[in-house]
Design an enzyme around this catalytic site. Structure first.
Site, mmCIF file in Angstrom:
data_model
loop_
_atom_site.group_PDB
_atom_site.id
_atom_site.type_symbol
_atom_site.label_atom_id
_atom_site.label_comp_id
_atom_site.label_asym_id
_atom_site.label_seq_id
_atom_site.Cartn_x
_atom_site.Cartn_y
_atom_site.Cartn_z
ATOM 1 C CE LYS A 193 -4.080 -0.183 -5.603
ATOM 2 N NZ LYS A 193 -3.861 -1.159 -4.552
ATOM 3 C CE LYS A 205 1.190 1.629 0.990
ATOM 4 N NZ LYS A 205 0.812 0.381 1.619
ATOM 5 C CE LYS A 214 -4.088 6.725 -1.996
ATOM 6 N NZ LYS A 214 -4.422 5.501 -1.364
HETATM 7 P P1 TYM Z 1 -2.982 0.676 2.141
HETATM 8 O O1 TYM Z 1 -1.889 -0.297 2.376
HETATM 9 O O2 TYM Z 1 -3.052 1.369 0.825
HETATM 10 O O3 TYM Z 1 -2.971 1.784 3.251
HETATM 11 C C1 TYM Z 1 -2.918 1.434 4.626
HETATM 12 C C2 TYM Z 1 -3.718 2.432 5.444
HETATM 13 O O4 TYM Z 1 -3.208 3.749 5.269
HETATM 14 C C3 TYM Z 1 -4.266 4.633 4.897
HETATM 15 N N1 TYM Z 1 -3.723 5.657 3.990
HETATM 16 C C4 TYM Z 1 -3.842 6.969 4.179
HETATM 17 N N2 TYM Z 1 -4.435 7.669 5.150
HETATM 18 C C5 TYM Z 1 -4.371 9.027 5.059
HETATM 19 N N3 TYM Z 1 -3.744 9.680 4.050
HETATM 20 C C6 TYM Z 1 -3.139 9.007 3.062
HETATM 21 N N4 TYM Z 1 -2.512 9.661 2.079
HETATM 22 C C7 TYM Z 1 -3.172 7.576 3.091
HETATM 23 N N5 TYM Z 1 -2.669 6.604 2.284
HETATM 24 C C8 TYM Z 1 -3.026 5.440 2.852
HETATM 25 C C9 TYM Z 1 -5.296 3.742 4.221
HETATM 26 O O5 TYM Z 1 -6.583 4.312 4.236
HETATM 27 C C10 TYM Z 1 -5.209 2.472 5.034
HETATM 28 O O6 TYM Z 1 -6.011 2.579 6.195
HETATM 29 N N6 TYM Z 1 -6.860 -2.294 1.167
HETATM 30 C C11 TYM Z 1 -6.078 -1.715 2.227
HETATM 31 C C12 TYM Z 1 -5.439 -2.734 3.133
HETATM 32 C C13 TYM Z 1 -6.395 -3.705 3.720
HETATM 33 C C14 TYM Z 1 -7.272 -3.456 4.814
HETATM 34 C C15 TYM Z 1 -7.945 -4.692 5.020
HETATM 35 C C16 TYM Z 1 -7.526 -2.344 5.602
HETATM 36 C C17 TYM Z 1 -6.566 -4.990 3.336
HETATM 37 N N7 TYM Z 1 -7.502 -5.580 4.116
HETATM 38 C C18 TYM Z 1 -8.902 -4.796 6.009
HETATM 39 C C19 TYM Z 1 -8.488 -2.473 6.597
HETATM 40 C C20 TYM Z 1 -9.165 -3.689 6.798
HETATM 41 C C21 TYM Z 1 -4.949 -0.900 1.607
HETATM 42 O O7 TYM Z 1 -4.536 -1.143 0.511
HETATM 43 O O8 TYM Z 1 -4.392 0.000 2.439
#
Ligand code: TYM
Length: 334
Positions: A115, A200, A197
């Site tokens: 990032k 978004k 990957k």
């Molecule tokens: P975020 O918002 O980027 O993604 C949310 C969830 O989706 C999963 N994910 C994927 N899984 C498989 N293939 C992909 N291409 C893919 N892209 C995203 C992510 O692994 C995630 O589970 N930091 C975290 C959000 C967060 C969080 C937490 C998660 C904040 N606090 C506490 C768990 C516990 C994030 O940015 O996820």
């Protein structure tokens, strides 16, 4: 334990449009696990501002995300669906945990490096300490299990390290959480570059399937997915595009990759891609229909937001007070 059940925590950022990766890697497992655990699913809007956001867009997206949680099958009367920013304990615990996290640990986080490279003009301290806020999210609810995609594993390891360090000094304060990563779908790749990957924030709209894509768009994106010239549908690393499509198809249909390979033995890529598109659409259709209904019921969503924030706040405050006492903050006088 809450109400005799183990605790589950997870969250998602309200930044950009949700992709099929978010659904298959995380949300789908959230729904499967939701009966077994006492669940907290947060819309992590505080994490979102580590990258500059337009305020009204962030607000809209946060609400949409909460509705998508419900539309995906999470019953908001049983699961606590809430905005991170509505529970001030997240920020308060994050501050304390910042004092138990080393710069060297944060420097190693690959998501920070990625990032920071992408937003070189805004490498703020929040972006750096982002994983500490994530640790606070999880530890505040004494979560036993955290269902996430593979890309969040490093943050989860750090959470465990911070919790163990804290417990080592102050006794058993935090539950040490375990990651839950699904067998298939934990890492869905870009349809245009299967070495990256699905994200978004991808600039190429054909790279990602969005949860709100209409059926024709899904079919078109699947048809255009980058594959190879091998001509065989096999589940192996040398064919990353096909590997990814097998993962998508398997995760959407509940089949194993091996069953999928058998099903498409001797079939062509064109036919397989059509089947992948149809499988994706059969998952997205009910979600989109439910979402459209929810959009009409503002009062219901408002009530959910209010009640669940109170519930989350109650649980969070219990942990926070304990932690504040442990580190030596003066107790409140009632
Ligand atoms: P975020 O918002 O980027 O993604 C949310 C969830 O989706 C999963 N994910 C994927 N899984 C498989 N293939 C992909 N291409 C893919 N892209 C995203 C992510 O692994 C995630 O589970 N930091 C975290 C959000 C967060 C969080 C937490 C998660 C904040 N606090 C506490 C768990 C516990 C994030 O940015 O996820």
């Amino acid at each position: 334990m809450i109400n005799g059940k183990k605790v589950l925590f997870s969250g998602m950022q309200a930044t950009g449009n949700l992709t099929l990766g978010n659904y298959l890697g995380a949300m789908k497992n959230w729904v499967t696990l939701s009966d077994e655990y006492e669940c907290f699913y947060s819309v992590v809007d505080m994490h979102s501002i580590t990258i500059r956001q337009d305020p009204s867009t962030l607000r809209q997206r946060a609400r949409k995300l909460l509705m998508i949680y419900i539309a995906a099958g999470l019953d908001p009367e049983k699961n606590c669906l809430y905005y991170q920013s509505h529970v001030s304990g997240h920020a308060e615990l994050a501050w304390i945990l910042n004092c138990f996290t080393y710069m060297g640990e944060l420097n190693r986080m690959t998501q920070f490096k990625d990032k920071a490279a992408k937003h070189a003009d805004n490498i703020n301290a929040g972006l750096f300490t982002y994983p500490v806020l994530m640790a606070a999210d999880i530890l505040l609810y004494q979560a036993d299990v955290v269902p996430v995609g593979v890309d969040q594993m490093q943050h989860l390891e750090l959470t465990r390290d911070i919790a163990q360090r804290f417990n080592g000094i102050y006794g058993d304060v935090f539950t040490i959480p375990e990651a839950y990563v699904g067998k298939v779908g934990a890492k869905i790749m870009s349809l245009q570059d299967p070495s990256r990957k699905m994200s978004k924030s991808d600039e190429n709209p054909n790279a990602s399937i969005y949860l709100m894509d209409d059926p024709d768009t899904v079919m078109r994106k699947c048809k255009r997915a980058v594959t190879d010239s091998e001509g065989q549908i096999l589940y192996r690393e040398e064919q990353p595009g096909i590997h990814n499509l097998i993962d998508i198809y398997s995760a959407c249909t509940g089949k194993t990759p091996e069953e999928t390979v058998k099903e498409f033995d001797k079939k062509g890529y064109g036919e397989f891609k059509m089947a992948v598109g149809e499988a994706v659409n059969s998952v997205l259709k009910p979600l989109q229909e439910h979402y459209a209904q929810l959009e009409k019921d503002k009062a219901y969503i408002d009530r959910i937001i209010k009640e669940n924030a109170q519930k989350a706040e109650y649980v969070a405050t219990k942990t926070l007070r304990k932690v504040q006492h442990k580190v030596g903050f003066p107790d409140r006088i009632r």
